[in-house]
Design an enzyme around this catalytic site. Structure first.
Site, short mmCIF file in Angstrom:
data_model
loop_
_atom_site.label_atom_id
_atom_site.label_comp_id
_atom_site.label_asym_id
_atom_site.label_seq_id
_atom_site.Cartn_x
_atom_site.Cartn_y
_atom_site.Cartn_z
N ARG A 194 -14.45 -0.75 -2.09
CA ARG A 194 -13.15 -1.06 -1.50
C ARG A 194 -13.22 -0.80 0.00
NH1 ARG A 194 -12.72 -2.88 -5.68
NH2 ARG A 194 -11.16 -2.62 -7.32
N LYS A 198 4.65 -9.15 -3.81
CA LYS A 198 4.16 -9.31 -2.42
C LYS A 198 3.91 -10.79 -2.11
CE LYS A 198 4.13 -4.89 -1.40
NZ LYS A 198 5.16 -4.36 -0.49
N SER A 202 -0.12 -6.69 1.05
CA SER A 202 -1.25 -6.00 0.42
C SER A 202 -2.40 -6.97 0.21
CB SER A 202 -0.79 -5.46 -0.93
OG SER A 202 -1.90 -5.16 -1.74
N TYR A 210 3.56 -6.18 -9.52
CA TYR A 210 3.64 -5.60 -8.17
C TYR A 210 3.06 -6.58 -7.15
CZ TYR A 210 1.80 -3.30 -4.07
OH TYR A 210 1.47 -3.02 -2.77
N LEU A 241 8.76 -0.56 -4.63
CA LEU A 241 8.00 0.05 -5.72
C LEU A 241 6.55 -0.41 -5.59
CD1 LEU A 241 10.59 -0.52 -8.60
CD2 LEU A 241 10.24 1.53 -7.20
N LEU A 248 -7.68 6.49 -6.19
CA LEU A 248 -8.89 7.31 -6.18
C LEU A 248 -8.78 8.54 -5.27
CD1 LEU A 248 -11.88 7.57 -7.03
CD2 LEU A 248 -12.46 6.23 -4.98
N ALA A 271 9.88 -0.09 2.32
CA ALA A 271 10.50 0.38 1.08
C ALA A 271 10.15 -0.54 -0.08
CB ALA A 271 12.01 0.43 1.26
N1 UDP Z 1 -10.98 4.69 -9.44
C1 UDP Z 1 -11.68 5.55 -10.27
N2 UDP Z 1 -11.02 6.63 -10.82
C2 UDP Z 1 -9.71 6.88 -10.57
C3 UDP Z 1 -8.99 6.02 -9.70
C4 UDP Z 1 -9.66 4.93 -9.16
O1 UDP Z 1 -12.86 5.33 -10.53
O2 UDP Z 1 -9.16 7.87 -11.11
C5 UDP Z 1 -11.65 3.54 -8.83
C6 UDP Z 1 -11.07 2.21 -9.21
O3 UDP Z 1 -11.65 1.72 -10.39
C7 UDP Z 1 -11.41 1.35 -8.00
C8 UDP Z 1 -11.41 2.36 -6.84
O4 UDP Z 1 -11.51 3.64 -7.43
O5 UDP Z 1 -12.72 0.85 -8.12
C9 UDP Z 1 -10.15 2.31 -6.01
O6 UDP Z 1 -9.03 2.41 -6.88
P1 UDP Z 1 -7.58 2.62 -6.33
O7 UDP Z 1 -6.66 2.68 -7.53
O8 UDP Z 1 -7.55 3.77 -5.39
O9 UDP Z 1 -7.29 1.33 -5.46
P2 UDP Z 1 -7.22 -0.24 -5.87
O10 UDP Z 1 -8.25 -0.90 -5.04
O11 UDP Z 1 -7.44 -0.36 -7.32
O12 UDP Z 1 -5.83 -0.62 -5.46
#
Ligand code: UDP
Length: 343
Positions: free
Chosen positions: A231, A153, A124, A149, A83, A200, A81
């Site tokens: 990633r 963590k 995380s 955030y 945010l 993403l 749980a």
């Molecule tokens: N990303 C993107 N467009 C989006 C959302 C994410 O290009 O609408 C890219 C973002 O810049 C990163 C990757 O996708 O390189 C993963 O982003 P996400 O937010 O899913 O995870 P993060 O690793 O940032 O927690």
């Protein structure tokens, strides 16, 4: 064991509930439904063939948490749980610090009072900050994070370490997640973000299903093979299995606290995810390349050796599996859980 899953109606929590029950555990869920839908619980009952006891309150409420432990036998807690939206945490930092820290304090105190010392905590990869060498290894110090955030963590990890250092009857597993994606193979539970998805994979899925017009790719001028960020995407089912493995390990361990990365150990670029999703869904994913998103790191992934060796756990799903399962969930539930009648 009888396992209390805080945030058990959420994305990772719900998938973990299914695997805990499949592994022979009993589950009790507590969730405030701040970022989850009550309809999840009915689907979990159907998937698991059992009625899962459910408490609808916020674990920051010390009295209710205490009452839960006084009235339910709980052997272990998996604490999801909290945010979790990085961008929102910059806007409302006090809410993030208060919620994520207080929920942990409330649980730790109730657990201690009732002689329950077994905890798995959702951390995380963001705790590695922006200086750690890739692949990330668990022993890296100092921890740091770029958002409120992420700092919750880091702080909670320190709290847990300090407590376990002096109260050695605790058995705590800290799991550092990389990028969780995918859904249960049945397509009945999955990720259902509120509003415009920040991440993403859910954004791509909503483009594929026609809820959004096109994806924006945040930068293609990074020092990576195709210029887009890399990633370590991990299937939520692998992640859930990692929790079950960690729980089994900590109860049979002499270490009061241990940390494991849960990742695949490989990086996948934004463009590679887009291509994999097109293959899985048969839908084109229109996109524009736009400027970089503030705070994004070019590339990182896990060194998963410790989890592989100590938990006997390996991520087994490929990026194609992750996209296929996300697509099954999204195409069967175009509006997420709002498509279903609440139970
Ligand atoms: N990303 C993107 N467009 C989006 C959302 C994410 O290009 O609408 C890219 C973002 O810049 C990163 C990757 O996708 O390189 C993963 O982003 P996400 O937010 O899913 O995870 P993060 O690793 O940032 O927690």
């Amino acid at each position: 064991m009888r396992v209390l899953v805080s945030g058990g109606a959420g994305y990772i929590g719900s998938h973990t509930v299914v695997q805990l029950i499949a592994a022979g555990h009993e589950v009790v869920v507590v969730d405030n439904f701040g970022n989850a839908k009550p309809a999840v619980m009915g689907r979990l009952d159907t998937l698991t063939g059992t009625h899962i006891p459910m408490h609808a309150f916020d674990v920051t409420d010390k009295d209710k948490t205490e009452h839960l432990f006084a009235t339910e036998r709980i052997d272990a807690v998996i604490h999801f749980a909290g945010l979790k939206a990085v961008g929102e945490s910059v806007q409302i930092p006090l809410d993030y610090y208060q919620n994520n820290l207080e929920s942990t304090f409330s649980l730790l105190r109730a657990m201690r009072r009732h002689g329950c010392h077994t905890l798995v905590f959702s951390s995380s990869a963001t705790v590695y900050g922006d200086q750690a060498p890739v692949p990330y290894q668990e022993d890296y110090e100092p921890l740091g994070a770029a958002s409120p955030y992420g700092r919750t963590k880091v702080m909670i990890e320190h709290v847990l370490r300090d407590v376990a250092h002096i109260e050695t009857d605790w058995r705590i597993g800290v799991l550092r997640y990389f990028n969780p994606v995918g859904a249960h193979v049945s397509g009945t539970i999955g990720e259902d973000p509120q509003g415009i998805p920040n991440n993403l994979m859910p954004f791509i899925a909503q483009v594929a299903v026609g809820r959004r017009e096109k994806l924006q790719i945040f930068g293609d001028d990074y020092p990576t093979p195709d210029g887009t960020c890399q990633r370590d995407y991990i299937h939520v089912e692998d992640l859930a299995a990692g929790h079950v493995a960690a729980l089994n390990r900590i109860v049979n361990s002499d270490d009061p606290i241990r940390t494991w990365n849960l990742g695949t150990g490989t990086g996948t670029s934004v463009l590679e995810v887009v291509k994999a999703f097109e293959r899985a869904s048969g839908q084109p994913i229109p996109y524009d390349v736009v400027g970089r998103r503030a705070g994004d790191l070019p590339a990182f992934w896990a060194d998963a050796t410790r989890a592989n060796e100590e938990l006997g756990w390996h991520a087994t799903h490929t990026i194609d599996d992750m996209c296929a399962d996300t697509w099954r969930w999204q195409s069967q539930n175009p509006q997420g859980y709002d498509d279903s009648v609440e139970e």
